[in-house]
Design a protein around this motif. Structure first.
Motif, PDB file in Angstrom:
ATOM      1  N   LYS A   1     -26.654  20.597  20.695  1.00  0.00           N
ATOM      2  CA  LYS A   1     -25.399  20.382  20.027  1.00  0.00           C
ATOM      3  C   LYS A   1     -25.128  20.974  19.004  1.00  0.00           C
ATOM      4  O   LYS A   1     -25.630  21.340  18.210  1.00  0.00           O
ATOM      5  CB  LYS A   1     -25.482  18.873  20.130  1.00  0.00           C
ATOM      6  N   SER A   2     -23.763  21.038  18.796  1.00  0.00           N
ATOM      7  CA  SER A   2     -22.942  21.877  17.536  1.00  0.00           C
ATOM      8  C   SER A   2     -21.759  21.279  17.076  1.00  0.00           C
ATOM      9  O   SER A   2     -21.031  20.416  18.066  1.00  0.00           O
ATOM     10  CB  SER A   2     -23.172  23.294  17.585  1.00  0.00           C
ATOM     11  N   ASP A   3     -21.181  21.669  16.106  1.00  0.00           N
ATOM     12  CA  ASP A   3     -20.009  21.386  15.598  1.00  0.00           C
ATOM     13  C   ASP A   3     -19.613  19.727  15.773  1.00  0.00           C
ATOM     14  O   ASP A   3     -18.546  19.140  16.310  1.00  0.00           O
ATOM     15  CB  ASP A   3     -18.889  22.157  16.800  1.00  0.00           C
ATOM     16  N   ARG A   4     -20.429  19.081  15.126  1.00  0.00           N
ATOM     17  CA  ARG A   4     -20.408  17.427  14.843  1.00  0.00           C
ATOM     18  C   ARG A   4     -19.080  17.120  14.179  1.00  0.00           C
ATOM     19  O   ARG A   4     -18.279  17.857  12.957  1.00  0.00           O
ATOM     20  CB  ARG A   4     -21.344  17.041  14.069  1.00  0.00           C
ATOM     21  N   VAL A   5     -18.393  16.115  14.620  1.00  0.00           N
ATOM     22  CA  VAL A   5     -17.142  15.585  14.304  1.00  0.00           C
ATOM     23  C   VAL A   5     -17.629  14.225  13.851  1.00  0.00           C
ATOM     24  O   VAL A   5     -18.340  13.050  14.963  1.00  0.00           O
ATOM     25  CB  VAL A   5     -16.110  15.490  15.136  1.00  0.00           C
ATOM     26  N   ILE A   6     -17.835  13.557  12.813  1.00  0.00           N
ATOM     27  CA  ILE A   6     -18.284  12.202  12.489  1.00  0.00           C
ATOM     28  C   ILE A   6     -17.141  11.335  12.642  1.00  0.00           C
ATOM     29  O   ILE A   6     -15.864  11.619  12.554  1.00  0.00           O
ATOM     30  CB  ILE A   6     -18.932  12.356  11.123  1.00  0.00           C
ATOM     31  N   ASN A   7     -17.510   9.959  13.011  1.00  0.00           N
ATOM     32  CA  ASN A   7     -16.555   8.914  13.187  1.00  0.00           C
ATOM     33  C   ASN A   7     -15.420   9.285  14.097  1.00  0.00           C
ATOM     34  O   ASN A   7     -14.207   9.161  13.577  1.00  0.00           O
ATOM     35  CB  ASN A   7     -16.181   8.437  11.589  1.00  0.00           C
ATOM     36  N   TYR A   8     -15.703   9.893  15.173  1.00  0.00           N
ATOM     37  CA  TYR A   8     -14.709  10.307  16.070  1.00  0.00           C
ATOM     38  C   TYR A   8     -13.711   9.420  16.340  1.00  0.00           C
ATOM     39  O   TYR A   8     -12.603   9.783  16.405  1.00  0.00           O
ATOM     40  CB  TYR A   8     -15.352  10.994  17.464  1.00  0.00           C
ATOM     41  N   ALA A   9     -13.831   8.247  16.972  1.00  0.00           N
ATOM     42  CA  ALA A   9     -12.671   7.402  17.201  1.00  0.00           C
ATOM     43  C   ALA A   9     -12.844   6.196  16.419  1.00  0.00           C
ATOM     44  O   ALA A   9     -12.060   5.407  16.352  1.00  0.00           O
ATOM     45  CB  ALA A   9     -12.528   7.047  18.682  1.00  0.00           C
ATOM     46  N   ILE A  10     -14.265   5.658  16.314  1.00  0.00           N
ATOM     47  CA  ILE A  10     -14.699   4.521  15.446  1.00  0.00           C
ATOM     48  C   ILE A  10     -15.672   4.880  14.525  1.00  0.00           C
ATOM     49  O   ILE A  10     -16.322   6.009  14.765  1.00  0.00           O
ATOM     50  CB  ILE A  10     -15.101   3.281  16.192  1.00  0.00           C
TER      51      ILE A  10
ATOM     52  N   GLY B   1     -19.357  24.996  24.810  1.00  0.00           N
ATOM     53  CA  GLY B   1     -17.973  24.421  24.092  1.00  0.00           C
ATOM     54  C   GLY B   1     -17.245  23.898  25.085  1.00  0.00           C
ATOM     55  O   GLY B   1     -16.060  23.270  24.526  1.00  0.00           O
ATOM     56  N   LYS B   2     -17.319  23.493  26.381  1.00  0.00           N
ATOM     57  CA  LYS B   2     -16.579  22.896  27.241  1.00  0.00           C
ATOM     58  C   LYS B   2     -16.969  21.505  27.495  1.00  0.00           C
ATOM     59  O   LYS B   2     -16.494  20.873  28.408  1.00  0.00           O
ATOM     60  CB  LYS B   2     -16.290  23.917  28.398  1.00  0.00           C
ATOM     61  N   VAL B   3     -18.198  20.807  27.051  1.00  0.00           N
ATOM     62  CA  VAL B   3     -18.858  19.938  27.153  1.00  0.00           C
ATOM     63  C   VAL B   3     -18.632  19.145  25.909  1.00  0.00           C
ATOM     64  O   VAL B   3     -19.277  19.663  24.939  1.00  0.00           O
ATOM     65  CB  VAL B   3     -20.014  19.794  27.892  1.00  0.00           C
ATOM     66  N   ARG B   4     -18.590  17.886  25.803  1.00  0.00           N
ATOM     67  CA  ARG B   4     -18.307  17.076  24.514  1.00  0.00           C
ATOM     68  C   ARG B   4     -19.451  15.998  24.755  1.00  0.00           C
ATOM     69  O   ARG B   4     -19.426  15.216  25.841  1.00  0.00           O
ATOM     70  CB  ARG B   4     -17.043  16.621  24.284  1.00  0.00           C
ATOM     71  N   TYR B   5     -20.278  15.873  23.731  1.00  0.00           N
ATOM     72  CA  TYR B   5     -21.220  14.819  23.756  1.00  0.00           C
ATOM     73  C   TYR B   5     -21.110  13.882  22.512  1.00  0.00           C
ATOM     74  O   TYR B   5     -20.848  14.150  21.474  1.00  0.00           O
ATOM     75  CB  TYR B   5     -22.451  15.634  23.545  1.00  0.00           C
ATOM     76  N   PHE B   6     -21.022  12.536  23.000  1.00  0.00           N
ATOM     77  CA  PHE B   6     -20.758  11.541  21.929  1.00  0.00           C
ATOM     78  C   PHE B   6     -21.947  10.932  21.905  1.00  0.00           C
ATOM     79  O   PHE B   6     -22.755  10.387  22.667  1.00  0.00           O
ATOM     80  CB  PHE B   6     -19.835  10.338  22.504  1.00  0.00           C
ATOM     81  N   GLU B   7     -22.311  10.316  20.534  1.00  0.00           N
ATOM     82  CA  GLU B   7     -23.639   9.596  20.033  1.00  0.00           C
ATOM     83  C   GLU B   7     -23.075   8.590  19.077  1.00  0.00           C
ATOM     84  O   GLU B   7     -22.734   8.750  18.082  1.00  0.00           O
ATOM     85  CB  GLU B   7     -24.314  10.586  19.313  1.00  0.00           C
TER      86      GLU B   7
ATOM     87  N   LEU C   1     -19.210   6.734  15.278  1.00  0.00           N
ATOM     88  CA  LEU C   1     -19.363   7.524  16.963  1.00  0.00           C
ATOM     89  C   LEU C   1     -19.279   8.944  16.380  1.00  0.00           C
ATOM     90  O   LEU C   1     -18.137   9.288  16.002  1.00  0.00           O
ATOM     91  CB  LEU C   1     -18.252   7.085  17.624  1.00  0.00           C
ATOM     92  N   ASP C   2     -20.175   9.850  16.751  1.00  0.00           N
ATOM     93  CA  ASP C   2     -20.196  11.162  16.501  1.00  0.00           C
ATOM     94  C   ASP C   2     -20.066  12.266  17.793  1.00  0.00           C
ATOM     95  O   ASP C   2     -20.443  11.708  18.745  1.00  0.00           O
ATOM     96  CB  ASP C   2     -21.381  11.580  15.731  1.00  0.00           C
ATOM     97  N   SER C   3     -19.237  13.058  17.623  1.00  0.00           N
ATOM     98  CA  SER C   3     -18.934  13.811  18.772  1.00  0.00           C
ATOM     99  C   SER C   3     -19.465  15.236  18.444  1.00  0.00           C
ATOM    100  O   SER C   3     -19.438  15.898  17.273  1.00  0.00           O
ATOM    101  CB  SER C   3     -17.354  14.207  19.036  1.00  0.00           C
ATOM    102  N   TYR C   4     -19.938  16.009  19.514  1.00  0.00           N
ATOM    103  CA  TYR C   4     -20.469  17.415  19.414  1.00  0.00           C
ATOM    104  C   TYR C   4     -20.073  18.215  20.478  1.00  0.00           C
ATOM    105  O   TYR C   4     -19.842  17.444  21.441  1.00  0.00           O
ATOM    106  CB  TYR C   4     -21.936  17.096  19.328  1.00  0.00           C
TER     107      TYR C   4
END
Length: 96
Positions: A12-21, A32-38, A24-27
């Protein structure tokens, strides 16, 4: 399943914190065509109803997600206080 999660943690790379709430982090994964949420919280929140410009699939690796399909209703049936406005601040995950 833990083996799959361990592999994902390594690519996983390119973390986006608090993606929608909050929490919720997005990677991006691998190509680069698959997005993973944690999610780091046990949320009872709802993500604002929205649509997407492309088809996609989701797989829950751990925990639980409830998806709801929202439909437009007339003024007599709706709740006038259910609306919200999110203003994009120019960076993914940053909104007013």
């Amino acid at each position: 399943m833990q083996n799959v999660i361990d592999v994902i943690d390594r690519i996983k790379s390119d973390r986006v914190i608090n993606y929608a709430i909050a929490g919720l982090d997005s990677y991006l994964l691998g190509n680069g065509k698959v997005r993973y949420f944690e999610c780091s919280r046990d949320h009872q929140d709802q993500i604002t109803p929205h649509s997407h410009r492309f088809d996609f699939s989701c797989i829950v690796l751990a925990g639980m997600v409830t998806n709801r399909i929202w439909v437009e209703c007339d003024d007599q049936s709706g709740d006038f206080f259910e609306g919200s406005i999110i203003t994009y601040d120019g960076v993914i995950g940053e909104h007013d």
